[in-house]
Motif scaffolding. Structure first.
Motif, mmCIF file in Angstrom:
data_model
loop_
_atom_site.group_PDB
_atom_site.id
_atom_site.type_symbol
_atom_site.label_atom_id
_atom_site.label_comp_id
_atom_site.label_asym_id
_atom_site.label_seq_id
_atom_site.Cartn_x
_atom_site.Cartn_y
_atom_site.Cartn_z
ATOM 1 N N THR A 99 0.828 -1.214 0.000
ATOM 2 C CA THR A 99 0.000 0.000 0.000
ATOM 3 C C THR A 99 0.857 1.257 0.000
ATOM 4 O OG1 THR A 99 -1.811 -1.135 1.131
ATOM 5 C CG2 THR A 99 -1.783 1.272 1.285
ATOM 6 N N VAL A 100 1.900 1.278 0.826
ATOM 7 C CA VAL A 100 2.716 2.494 0.918
ATOM 8 C C VAL A 100 3.591 2.701 -0.315
ATOM 9 C CG1 VAL A 100 2.666 2.448 3.442
ATOM 10 C CG2 VAL A 100 4.656 1.515 2.238
ATOM 11 N N LEU A 101 3.680 1.684 -1.161
ATOM 12 C CA LEU A 101 4.420 1.829 -2.418
ATOM 13 C C LEU A 101 3.495 2.059 -3.610
ATOM 14 C CD1 LEU A 101 7.244 -0.844 -2.074
ATOM 15 C CD2 LEU A 101 7.441 1.640 -1.880
ATOM 16 N N ALA A 102 2.233 2.385 -3.316
ATOM 17 C CA ALA A 102 1.266 2.629 -4.388
ATOM 18 C C ALA A 102 1.670 3.849 -5.212
ATOM 19 C CB ALA A 102 -0.129 2.829 -3.795
ATOM 20 N N GLU A 103 1.144 3.911 -6.425
ATOM 21 C CA GLU A 103 1.424 5.043 -7.325
ATOM 22 C C GLU A 103 1.218 6.372 -6.604
ATOM 23 O OE1 GLU A 103 2.559 5.087 -10.491
ATOM 24 O OE2 GLU A 103 2.678 2.910 -10.534
ATOM 25 N N ASN A 104 2.106 7.311 -6.855
ATOM 26 C CA ASN A 104 2.026 8.689 -6.356
ATOM 27 C C ASN A 104 2.221 8.823 -4.853
ATOM 28 O OD1 ASN A 104 1.497 9.651 -8.999
ATOM 29 N ND2 ASN A 104 -0.651 9.075 -8.735
ATOM 30 N N SER A 105 2.676 7.783 -4.163
ATOM 31 C CA SER A 105 2.922 7.931 -2.721
ATOM 32 C C SER A 105 4.317 8.505 -2.492
ATOM 33 C CB SER A 105 2.781 6.588 -1.994
ATOM 34 O OG SER A 105 3.944 5.806 -2.170
ATOM 35 N N PRO A 106 4.493 9.282 -1.422
ATOM 36 C CA PRO A 106 5.825 9.825 -1.135
ATOM 37 C C PRO A 106 6.852 8.728 -0.841
ATOM 38 C CG PRO A 106 4.182 10.604 0.477
ATOM 39 C CD PRO A 106 3.473 9.750 -0.500
ATOM 40 N N THR A 107 6.404 7.644 -0.226
ATOM 41 C CA THR A 107 7.328 6.547 0.076
ATOM 42 C C THR A 107 7.822 5.922 -1.217
ATOM 43 O OG1 THR A 107 6.170 6.135 2.160
ATOM 44 C CG2 THR A 107 7.603 4.381 1.339
ATOM 45 N N ARG A 108 6.918 5.713 -2.161
ATOM 46 C CA ARG A 108 7.308 5.147 -3.460
ATOM 47 C C ARG A 108 8.354 6.036 -4.138
ATOM 48 N NH1 ARG A 108 4.809 1.775 -7.445
ATOM 49 N NH2 ARG A 108 5.514 2.287 -9.537
ATOM 50 N N ALA A 109 8.114 7.330 -4.121
ATOM 51 C CA ALA A 109 9.052 8.263 -4.758
ATOM 52 C C ALA A 109 10.425 8.192 -4.098
ATOM 53 C CB ALA A 109 8.487 9.682 -4.696
ATOM 54 N N ALA A 110 10.455 8.116 -2.773
ATOM 55 C CA ALA A 110 11.731 8.062 -2.058
ATOM 56 C C ALA A 110 12.474 6.756 -2.346
ATOM 57 C CB ALA A 110 11.489 8.224 -0.556
ATOM 58 N N VAL A 111 11.746 5.643 -2.382
ATOM 59 C CA VAL A 111 12.374 4.342 -2.669
ATOM 60 C C VAL A 111 12.887 4.320 -4.108
ATOM 61 C CG1 VAL A 111 11.943 1.863 -2.898
ATOM 62 C CG2 VAL A 111 11.083 3.094 -0.896
ATOM 63 N N LEU A 112 12.097 4.822 -5.040
ATOM 64 C CA LEU A 112 12.543 4.885 -6.442
ATOM 65 C C LEU A 112 13.796 5.733 -6.583
ATOM 66 C CD1 LEU A 112 9.224 5.186 -8.480
ATOM 67 C CD2 LEU A 112 11.008 3.435 -8.771
ATOM 68 N N GLU A 113 13.827 6.857 -5.892
ATOM 69 C CA GLU A 113 14.981 7.744 -5.986
ATOM 70 C C GLU A 113 16.253 7.066 -5.471
ATOM 71 O OE1 GLU A 113 16.540 11.940 -4.088
ATOM 72 O OE2 GLU A 113 14.384 11.694 -4.430
ATOM 73 N N LEU A 114 16.134 6.357 -4.362
ATOM 74 C CA LEU A 114 17.307 5.747 -3.749
ATOM 75 C C LEU A 114 17.713 4.425 -4.402
ATOM 76 C CD1 LEU A 114 19.393 6.136 -1.508
ATOM 77 C CD2 LEU A 114 17.849 4.923 0.029
ATOM 78 N N PHE A 115 16.722 3.603 -4.789
ATOM 79 C CA PHE A 115 17.021 2.257 -5.265
ATOM 80 C C PHE A 115 16.741 2.035 -6.742
ATOM 81 C CE2 PHE A 115 16.491 1.750 -0.701
ATOM 82 C CZ PHE A 115 17.598 1.000 -0.379
ATOM 83 N N GLY A 116 16.024 2.954 -7.378
ATOM 84 C CA GLY A 116 15.737 2.824 -8.801
ATOM 85 C C GLY A 116 14.639 1.839 -9.136
ATOM 86 N N THR A 117 13.991 1.268 -8.118
ATOM 87 C CA THR A 117 12.926 0.295 -8.329
ATOM 88 C C THR A 117 12.051 0.204 -7.087
ATOM 89 O OG1 THR A 117 12.416 -1.990 -8.972
ATOM 90 C CG2 THR A 117 14.299 -1.679 -7.502
ATOM 91 N N VAL A 118 10.821 -0.256 -7.284
ATOM 92 C CA VAL A 118 9.954 -0.607 -6.154
ATOM 93 C C VAL A 118 9.510 -2.066 -6.271
ATOM 94 C CG1 VAL A 118 9.133 1.736 -5.654
ATOM 95 C CG2 VAL A 118 7.891 0.299 -7.304
ATOM 96 N N GLU A 119 10.068 -2.787 -7.223
ATOM 97 C CA GLU A 119 9.747 -4.205 -7.399
ATOM 98 C C GLU A 119 10.380 -5.006 -6.263
ATOM 99 O OE1 GLU A 119 7.597 -5.341 -9.624
ATOM 100 O OE2 GLU A 119 7.366 -3.265 -10.285
#
Length: 195
Positions: free
Chosen positions: A37-57
């Motif tokens: 849920t916290v990695l759903a589209e447009n969430s701030p957590t998703r954006a932070a994880v993508l920025e640091l790791f390049g993926t949310v998979e």
């Protein structure tokens, strides 16, 4: 409403045991579902994880963090506050519910995150190391990757020691099912007043 946690190491059978409790009548919530849920589209957590790791998979993140304690700590620092917020909301809703019953919250890192105090009790799901390794390999992990994941978590025997009840999954399913029913009845028929 009784509010208990269910925990255990990776590939111990938490999902199977949770399903068995659901068949008894328990409501099930999951920190893993909260993580999705916290990695759903447009969430701030998703954006932070993508920025640091390049993926949310999940599989890609697992590859990056299980062999690297620093990367795992960074991911946890991004994810855990948002997951805890989701958990607090679900627990708050259950506490406000005046119906009798049991909410079981599946929390793999319960003790590692010092979340056990959020619950009236803890059920540990356990399997021997050989069974865990076989289950992880059946999921397509190499022996090395499986061992890394096992090493990244608290020793399952420590979880067993600290829990109020234990359900083993390295036994025939009928034995696991019987243990679940016994525990469900012990919790829901207890003299203690639910939260």
């Amino acid at each position: 409403m009784y509010i208990w946690a269910i925990t255990g190491g990776i590939a111990c059978g938490k999902s199977t045991v949770s399903q068995l409790f659901a068949e008894c009548g328990a409501r099930i919530a999951s920190a893993d579902d909260d993580a999705r849920t916290v990695l759903a589209e447009n969430s701030p957590t998703r954006a932070a994880v993508l920025e640091l790791f390049g993926t949310v998979e999940r599989a890609e993140l697992a590859t990056k963090i299980f062999g690297d304690p620093d990367a795992r700590a960074k991911l946890n620092s991004l994810m855990h506050p948002a997951i805890r917020q989701q958990m607090r909301a679900a627990i708050g809703a259950a506490q406000a519910d005046s119906t009798q019953g049991l909410l079981l919250y599946e929390v793999p890192l319960l003790y590692e995150g010092t979340l056990d105090t959020w619950f009236q009790g803890v059920i540990a799901v356990a399997a021997n190391r050989k069974t865990q390794l076989a289950r992880l390999k059946a999921r397509g992990l190499s022996d090395e990757a499986a061992r890394q994941r096992l090493a990244a978590q608290l020793d399952p025997e420590e979880k067993v020691r600290r829990a109020d009840f234990v359900v083993r999954t390295d036994v025939p399913l009928a034995e696991t099912r019987a243990a679940v029913l016994t525990i469900y009845q012990a919790i829901t028929q207890s003299a203690e007043t639910p939260i």
